[in-house]
Design an enzyme around this catalytic site. Structure first.
Site, PDB file in Angstrom:
ATOM      1  N   TRP A 286       0.825  -1.214   0.000  1.00 58.82           N
ATOM      2  CA  TRP A 286       0.000   0.000   0.000  1.00 58.82           C
ATOM      3  C   TRP A 286       0.850   1.252   0.000  1.00 58.82           C
ATOM      4  O   TRP A 286       0.520   2.228  -0.680  1.00 58.82           O
ATOM      5  CB  TRP A 286      -1.024  -0.050   1.132  1.00 58.82           C
TER       6      TRP A 286
ATOM      7  N   ASP B 119      -2.011   6.825   5.632  1.00 54.81           N
ATOM      8  CA  ASP B 119      -3.074   5.933   5.171  1.00 54.81           C
ATOM      9  C   ASP B 119      -3.391   5.004   6.340  1.00 54.81           C
ATOM     10  O   ASP B 119      -2.564   4.189   6.746  1.00 54.81           O
ATOM     11  CB  ASP B 119      -2.567   5.135   3.962  1.00 54.81           C
TER      12      ASP B 119
ATOM     13  N   LYS C  51     -12.969  -1.277   6.037  1.00 52.78           N
ATOM     14  CA  LYS C  51     -12.371  -2.227   6.963  1.00 52.78           C
ATOM     15  C   LYS C  51     -12.948  -2.023   8.371  1.00 52.78           C
ATOM     16  O   LYS C  51     -13.784  -2.803   8.805  1.00 52.78           O
ATOM     17  CB  LYS C  51     -10.857  -2.134   6.906  1.00 52.78           C
TER      18      LYS C  51
END
Lengths: 364, 364
Positions: B106, B175, B199
Site C-alpha cells: 500500500w 493511510d 475495513k
C-alpha cells in the site's frame, strides 16, 4: 421492519425516488445475502458473489443501452463531479483541446474543471437566454484541434434536454447524470458517457462511465492510478475496492427496468409523466409558467413558476401535506421543480397534475 | 426478510465483517427511514435528515478520535486509492517534496502516485526484509524541503503495524485504511489521515479524510473541484452529492463503537483477538509461522504460513466448512491471513485459534 405503506411521491432532483421493488429486494437480503451468512457489503470484492453482481450490472447497462463490444462500462466512486476533471485529464492534459456547449449550471462545472487542465473552447452558450434553450444540433460546429465535444444531455436545474445530438467529426462526451437510461441513444456518436448514479439508476456515491476503446487508447500512462480510464477498464473496474453497495443497487434497479421494458418503456413513461405536467401548465391559463423553450423541455426535470414567490412557497408546503415532496426549485434559480425520473410512478405525476389544477383554482 | 442465524465468521481483509447490530438497524429502516415514506438513500442530500446523519457521523469521528477543532472530517467518494494522488495534488504539485516510508504494497501505491505529481524521497524502506519489519519511529528522519512524511499505519497485506509514530518537524500524512479507529492516536502529529471505509468503519466506496486547518490553507485554488480539500471542507463535504449510504452506515457502525466503549475498547479487543491467534502460532511448535517481526505484528491482519501450500489450501477449505471464511492470504504473497477488525467478535478469534490447534494436531 417498518412498513412502506406510507410511501410518498418524492420529486427530489437527486438523490431521488428509486423503485420500491429494488429497495425491498435489497432490504430482504441486506444482512444475509442469499443465505451466505453475511451481507453482500461485507464480502470481499474479489469474491465470486460480488464479482457476479458487478458483472451482471455491467451486462445490464450494455444490454439496456445496446452498447457495441467496443465500449467499456465502469462504476467509479466520486460521481459525475470527479468526471469533470477525469475526462480532460485523460484527453487534453498533454495537448489538443476540448469543445464545450454551455447549457447551464452543470455544463459550467464541466467547463470550469477542463479549463484548469487544458485548452477549451465554448462553441455554443445559452447564457444570454438564461439557459432556457439549446441550439439546433445540426448547427453545432467544432473547432480545429478539438479532441471531443462535451455536452450535458439534460440540465437538471434548468430543465432543458438535448432531444437530438450533434453530428460532428469528433467523439461526443456527455454528462448524462439526469437522463441516463431514460431513452435509447445513438451510441456510436459518443466517446464517453458519464453519469452520477443518483438519479435514474441508483443511490448517490458512484459514477457510471461508458468509454469507447479508441478513447481508452489515448489515456496517458503517467496519470495517477485512479484517474486512468484505461487502467480501470483493464481491471474490469476493480482497480480499487469499488462501491459494492451502489453496484448492487444499480443491478437491482436495472433488473426492474428490464422487467418493465427497458429504455423504450422509460422513454414512453417519461413522455407521459412530463406530458401531464406540461399540459397542466398549458391548461392553467398562465398561472404556471415554464421558462423553457418548448422544443427542449426536459422530460426529467419540469421547472415552473407560480405568480409569486409566496404562492410558490405555499404550493410546495401544501404539496408536501398531500404526500408530494421535493418540489422546491434549485436554490440558485428558485421556483418549483418536479424531478420525474424512471422510478417515479405515473400516479405521482397524475397526483401532481391534479394538485396543480386544484391549487390554481383555489389560489387564482 | 432472511434470518441472520447462520452468520459466519468473516475474516476478509476488506470489505469485511461489520457489526450485525449496525446492519440490522440499517435493514429495519432501509425502505422507509423513520416513517418518512422513503428510504434515506432516496432523500435529497440537502435535506435536514441527510444533513443530520452526515453531521452525526462527523461528530462521532471527532469524538471517538478526540479530534481538536482544527481538524476537518470529510467523507469522499473514491476511497483511499483516490487519496494516493489527492494528497500530493494538494501539497506538492506546485513545489516542495514529500517523504515516504516504504512499508509494503500500500505504501508503494501511495509513492507511485506521488512521484507522478511532485518530488518524493523514500526515507526508509522495508524492501530488503520482504516488508516484515518497520523502523524504530525515533530513527526516522525527514529530508530538507519535505512538506510531509507519509506512512501506512498498518499494511493489510504484510500484516505489520506502526505501534508508535515518528516525531518529525513536518506533519505526518497517514493511510490508516486498515486500522482507523482501532486505537487512540497522537493526533497532533498528523496533518492528514485518510482511510478507505471498508475495513474498520463501514462498507466500501468512500474515504474518510481528516485534514488539519494549516494543510487546508495550502490547497491550491487552481485544482480541479473534486481534488481540493479546502473546497470540500468549506462545503462541509457536500461540495458534490456525497455517498449517503456509506455515511449512514459509518454513523451506525460508530454508534455501535461508542456504545461498546470507543477506541479504548477497540484497542483492547484487538489485542485480545490478535493475541489468541499469535499465541496459537507460538503454541504450535512451528507448525504455523508468522513472517513478521514480533515488535510490529499487526493486531488487525494476522498473516501466517503452514508447512506447505497444500496444507494451506486444506486449512482454508476446512475453516470454511467450519463457518470461517476469507482466510486466504493476498494473492501477491500467498499463505493465510486472518483480518480481525473492530467488528470481528472475540468468539471469531477464539473459534479460529481453536481450529488452528485442532488442524495442526490432525495434520502434523
Amino acid at each position: 421492519m417498518t412498513t412502506t405503506t406510507n410511501r410518498i411521491f418524492n420529486f427530489s432532483a437527486g438523490p431521488c425516488t428509486l423503485p420500491l421493488e429494488a429497495l425491498e429486494r435489497a432490504q430482504a437480503q441486506f444482512a444475509d445475502y442469499e443465505g451466505q451468512g453475511m451481507s453482500l457489503i461485507e464480502m470481499s470484492h474479489r469474491s465470486k458473489t460480488v464479482d457476479g453482481v458487478h458483472n451482471e450490472a455491467i451486462a445490464l447497462v450494455k444490454e439496456l443501452l445496446d452498447l457495441p463490444d467496443n465500449y467499456a462500462v465502469l462504476f467509479l466512486g466520486g460521481g459525475a463531479t470527479l468526471q469533470f476533471s477525469m475526462v480532460p485529464m485523460n484527453l487534453i492534459r498533454n495537448g489538443g483541446s476540448a469543445d464545450f456547449t454551455h447549457s447551464g449550471a452543470w455544463a459550467k462545472k464541466a467547463i470550469g474543471d477542463a479549463k484548469l487542465i487544458g485548452n477549451t473552447h465554448v462553441v455554443w452558450s445559452g447564457e444570454e437566454s438564461g439557459f432556457t434553450t439549446l441550439p439546433d444540433p445540426a448547427s453545432v460546429q467544432t473547432t480545429d484541434g478539438a479532441k471531443y465535444l462535451h455536452l450535458t444531455s439534460n440540465e437538471t436545474i434548468g430543465g432543458i434536454q438535448w432531444q437530438d445530438f450533434p453530428d460532428v467529426d469528433v467523439p461526443l462526451v456527455s454528462d448524462m447524470s439526469s437522463d441516463i437510461l431514460s431513452r435509447p441513444l445513438p451510441i456510436e456518436k459518443f466517446g464517453i458517457i458519464y453519469a452520477g448514479a443518483q438519479k435514474n439508476i441508483g443511490p448517490a456515491g458512484m459514477g457510471l462511465v461508458i468509454v469507447r476503446d479508441d478513447i481508452l487508447e489515448q489515456c496517458p500512462d503517467d496519470l495517477p492510478l485512479y484517474y486512468n480510464y484505461k487502467k480501470h477498464a483493464g481491471a474490469n473496474a476493480m482497480l480499487n475496492t469499488p462501491p459494492v453497495f451502489q453496484i448492487w443497487m444499480v443491478k437491482l434497479v436495472l433488473d426492474w427496468l428490464k422487467e418493465k421494458g427497458g429504455v423504450q418503456w422509460s422513454q414512453q413513461m417519461a413522455a407521459k409523466r412530463s406530458g401531464l405536467l406540461y399540459d397542466a401548465m398549458a391548461a392553467s391559463g398562465g398561472y404556471y409558467r415554464c421558462p423553457v423553450d418548448e422544443a427542449v423541455r426536459s422530460p426529467m426535470n419540469v421547472v415552473f413558476r407560480l405568480p409569486s414567490e409566496e404562492l410558490e412557497a405555499k404550493f410546495i408546503a401544501e404539496a408536501l401535506d398531500n404526500g408530494m415532496s421535493g418540489l422546491k426549485g434549485h436554490r440558485s434559480v428558485g421556483g418549483c421543480r418536479a424531478s420525474i425520473y424512471n422510478a417515479m410512478p405515473l400516479e405521482g405525476a397524475e397526483a401532481l397534475a391534479s394538485f396543480m389544477a386544484d391549487f390554481a383554482a383555489r389560489n387564482g
